[in-house]
Design a protein around this motif. Structure first.
Motif, PDB file in Angstrom:
ATOM      1  N   TYR A  30       0.831  -1.197   0.000  1.00 38.79           N
ATOM      2  CA  TYR A  30       0.000   0.000   0.000  1.00 38.79           C
ATOM      3  C   TYR A  30       0.870   1.253   0.000  1.00 38.79           C
ATOM      4  O   TYR A  30       0.591   2.209  -0.717  1.00 38.79           O
ATOM      5  N   GLU A  31       1.952   1.229   0.798  1.00 42.10           N
ATOM      6  CA  GLU A  31       2.842   2.385   0.877  1.00 42.10           C
ATOM      7  C   GLU A  31       3.565   2.644  -0.439  1.00 42.10           C
ATOM      8  O   GLU A  31       3.850   3.785  -0.785  1.00 42.10           O
ATOM      9  N   GLU A  32       3.835   1.586  -1.213  1.00 48.30           N
ATOM     10  CA  GLU A  32       4.502   1.739  -2.504  1.00 48.30           C
ATOM     11  C   GLU A  32       3.606   2.438  -3.517  1.00 48.30           C
ATOM     12  O   GLU A  32       4.077   3.231  -4.327  1.00 48.30           O
ATOM     13  N   ASP A  33       2.317   2.112  -3.500  1.00 50.69           N
ATOM     14  CA  ASP A  33       1.376   2.671  -4.477  1.00 50.69           C
ATOM     15  C   ASP A  33      -0.041   2.389  -4.002  1.00 50.69           C
ATOM     16  O   ASP A  33      -0.338   1.275  -3.582  1.00 50.69           O
ATOM     17  N   ASN A  34      -0.901   3.391  -4.044  1.00 46.34           N
ATOM     18  CA  ASN A  34      -2.291   3.152  -3.662  1.00 46.34           C
ATOM     19  C   ASN A  34      -3.211   4.128  -4.378  1.00 46.34           C
ATOM     20  O   ASN A  34      -2.768   5.118  -4.943  1.00 46.34           O
ATOM     21  N   LEU A  35      -4.502   3.831  -4.316  1.00 43.46           N
ATOM     22  CA  LEU A  35      -5.523   4.646  -4.981  1.00 43.46           C
ATOM     23  C   LEU A  35      -6.347   5.447  -3.980  1.00 43.46           C
ATOM     24  O   LEU A  35      -7.377   5.991  -4.317  1.00 43.46           O
ATOM     25  N   GLY A  36      -5.868   5.496  -2.738  1.00 43.06           N
ATOM     26  CA  GLY A  36      -6.565   6.278  -1.725  1.00 43.06           C
ATOM     27  C   GLY A  36      -7.577   5.504  -0.905  1.00 43.06           C
ATOM     28  O   GLY A  36      -8.312   6.083  -0.108  1.00 43.06           O
ATOM     29  N   ALA A  37      -7.611   4.196  -1.077  1.00 42.81           N
ATOM     30  CA  ALA A  37      -8.528   3.368  -0.296  1.00 42.81           C
ATOM     31  C   ALA A  37      -8.018   3.232   1.135  1.00 42.81           C
ATOM     32  O   ALA A  37      -6.861   3.531   1.424  1.00 42.81           O
ATOM     33  N   GLN A  38      -8.877   2.767   2.006  1.00 46.82           N
ATOM     34  CA  GLN A  38      -8.472   2.458   3.381  1.00 46.82           C
ATOM     35  C   GLN A  38      -7.709   1.136   3.324  1.00 46.82           C
ATOM     36  O   GLN A  38      -8.175   0.173   2.714  1.00 46.82           O
ATOM     37  N   ASN A  39      -6.546   1.075   3.943  1.00 39.97           N
ATOM     38  CA  ASN A  39      -5.726  -0.145   3.900  1.00 39.97           C
ATOM     39  C   ASN A  39      -6.045  -1.058   5.084  1.00 39.97           C
ATOM     40  O   ASN A  39      -5.838  -0.705   6.237  1.00 39.97           O
ATOM     41  N   ILE A  40      -6.593  -2.235   4.756  1.00 36.91           N
ATOM     42  CA  ILE A  40      -6.820  -3.285   5.748  1.00 36.91           C
ATOM     43  C   ILE A  40      -6.324  -4.585   5.120  1.00 36.91           C
ATOM     44  O   ILE A  40      -7.011  -5.168   4.281  1.00 36.91           O
ATOM     45  N   PRO A  41      -5.105  -5.014   5.476  1.00 39.76           N
ATOM     46  CA  PRO A  41      -4.588  -6.255   4.893  1.00 39.76           C
ATOM     47  C   PRO A  41      -5.569  -7.413   5.066  1.00 39.76           C
ATOM     48  O   PRO A  41      -6.266  -7.496   6.085  1.00 39.76           O
ATOM     49  N   VAL A  85     -20.879  -5.890  -2.084  1.00 40.99           N
ATOM     50  CA  VAL A  85     -19.420  -5.921  -2.168  1.00 40.99           C
ATOM     51  C   VAL A  85     -19.001  -6.154  -3.616  1.00 40.99           C
ATOM     52  O   VAL A  85     -19.538  -7.025  -4.290  1.00 40.99           O
ATOM     53  N   ARG A  86     -18.053  -5.344  -4.075  1.00 39.92           N
ATOM     54  CA  ARG A  86     -17.557  -5.459  -5.455  1.00 39.92           C
ATOM     55  C   ARG A  86     -16.038  -5.574  -5.437  1.00 39.92           C
ATOM     56  O   ARG A  86     -15.370  -4.888  -4.681  1.00 39.92           O
ATOM     57  N   ASN A  87     -15.523  -6.436  -6.295  1.00 37.75           N
ATOM     58  CA  ASN A  87     -14.083  -6.643  -6.414  1.00 37.75           C
ATOM     59  C   ASN A  87     -13.576  -5.865  -7.635  1.00 37.75           C
ATOM     60  O   ASN A  87     -14.187  -5.919  -8.697  1.00 37.75           O
ATOM     61  N   LEU A  88     -12.454  -5.149  -7.473  1.00 39.76           N
ATOM     62  CA  LEU A  88     -11.848  -4.452  -8.613  1.00 39.76           C
ATOM     63  C   LEU A  88     -11.129  -5.481  -9.474  1.00 39.76           C
ATOM     64  O   LEU A  88     -10.115  -6.043  -9.085  1.00 39.76           O
ATOM     65  N   LEU A  89     -11.680  -5.727 -10.665  1.00 40.18           N
ATOM     66  CA  LEU A  89     -11.114  -6.711 -11.582  1.00 40.18           C
ATOM     67  C   LEU A  89      -9.735  -6.272 -12.065  1.00 40.18           C
ATOM     68  O   LEU A  89      -9.571  -5.154 -12.549  1.00 40.18           O
ATOM     69  N   GLY A  90      -8.742  -7.137 -11.882  1.00 40.20           N
ATOM     70  CA  GLY A  90      -7.381  -6.819 -12.300  1.00 40.20           C
ATOM     71  C   GLY A  90      -6.591  -6.009 -11.295  1.00 40.20           C
ATOM     72  O   GLY A  90      -5.394  -5.798 -11.466  1.00 40.20           O
ATOM     73  N   GLY A  91      -7.249  -5.530 -10.245  1.00 39.87           N
ATOM     74  CA  GLY A  91      -6.586  -4.800  -9.171  1.00 39.87           C
ATOM     75  C   GLY A  91      -5.866  -3.535  -9.608  1.00 39.87           C
ATOM     76  O   GLY A  91      -6.133  -2.967 -10.671  1.00 39.87           O
ATOM     77  N   ILE A  92      -4.927  -3.115  -8.770  1.00 38.06           N
ATOM     78  CA  ILE A  92      -4.202  -1.873  -9.024  1.00 38.06           C
ATOM     79  C   ILE A  92      -3.320  -2.001 -10.267  1.00 38.06           C
ATOM     80  O   ILE A  92      -3.064  -1.017 -10.958  1.00 38.06           O
TER      81      ILE A  92
END
Length: 103
Positions: A30-41, A85-92
């Motif tokens: 998350y620290e390397e790159d993120n889209l502004g979401a809340q980080n919960i591993p 709940v929706r999953n981001l297809l292909g992720g970041i």
């Protein structure tokens, strides 16, 4: 609920739509790159699910690196009664690729 693709997510973010956005990657990712979401591993999600109890019927978008971990998180949340709940297809990776392709 149907999963979400990268262009749909970008539109939601640009329009500042009201939804819960969670990144289930590890903190260092998350620290390397993120889209502004809340980080919960992903491993922490079961322990923090109570924080989202009041949002069981609100749209929640989950993302990770490629869509695999967030897909698992989606299934888990659905078994706990979360309905949108929706999953981001292909992720970041897919999101950044979309941005690159537009250059």
């Amino acid at each position: 609920m149907e999963d979400i693709n990268v262009s749909e997510l970008r539109e939601k973010l640009q329009n500042k739509e009201d939804f819960i956005f969670i990144d289930v990657r590890e903190e260092w990712e998350y620290e390397e790159d993120n889209l502004g979401a809340q980080n919960i591993p992903l491993g922490q999600l079961p322990y923090q699910l109570d924080e989202f109890e009041e949002y069981k019927d609100k749209e929640i978008v989950l993302q990770c690196r490629s869509g695999a971990r967030s897909g698992n998180a989606k299934k888990f949340m659905e078994t706990r009664g979360f309905t949108k709940v929706r999953n981001l297809l292909g992720g970041i990776l897919a999101y950044r690729q979309m941005e690159e392709d537009e250059l």
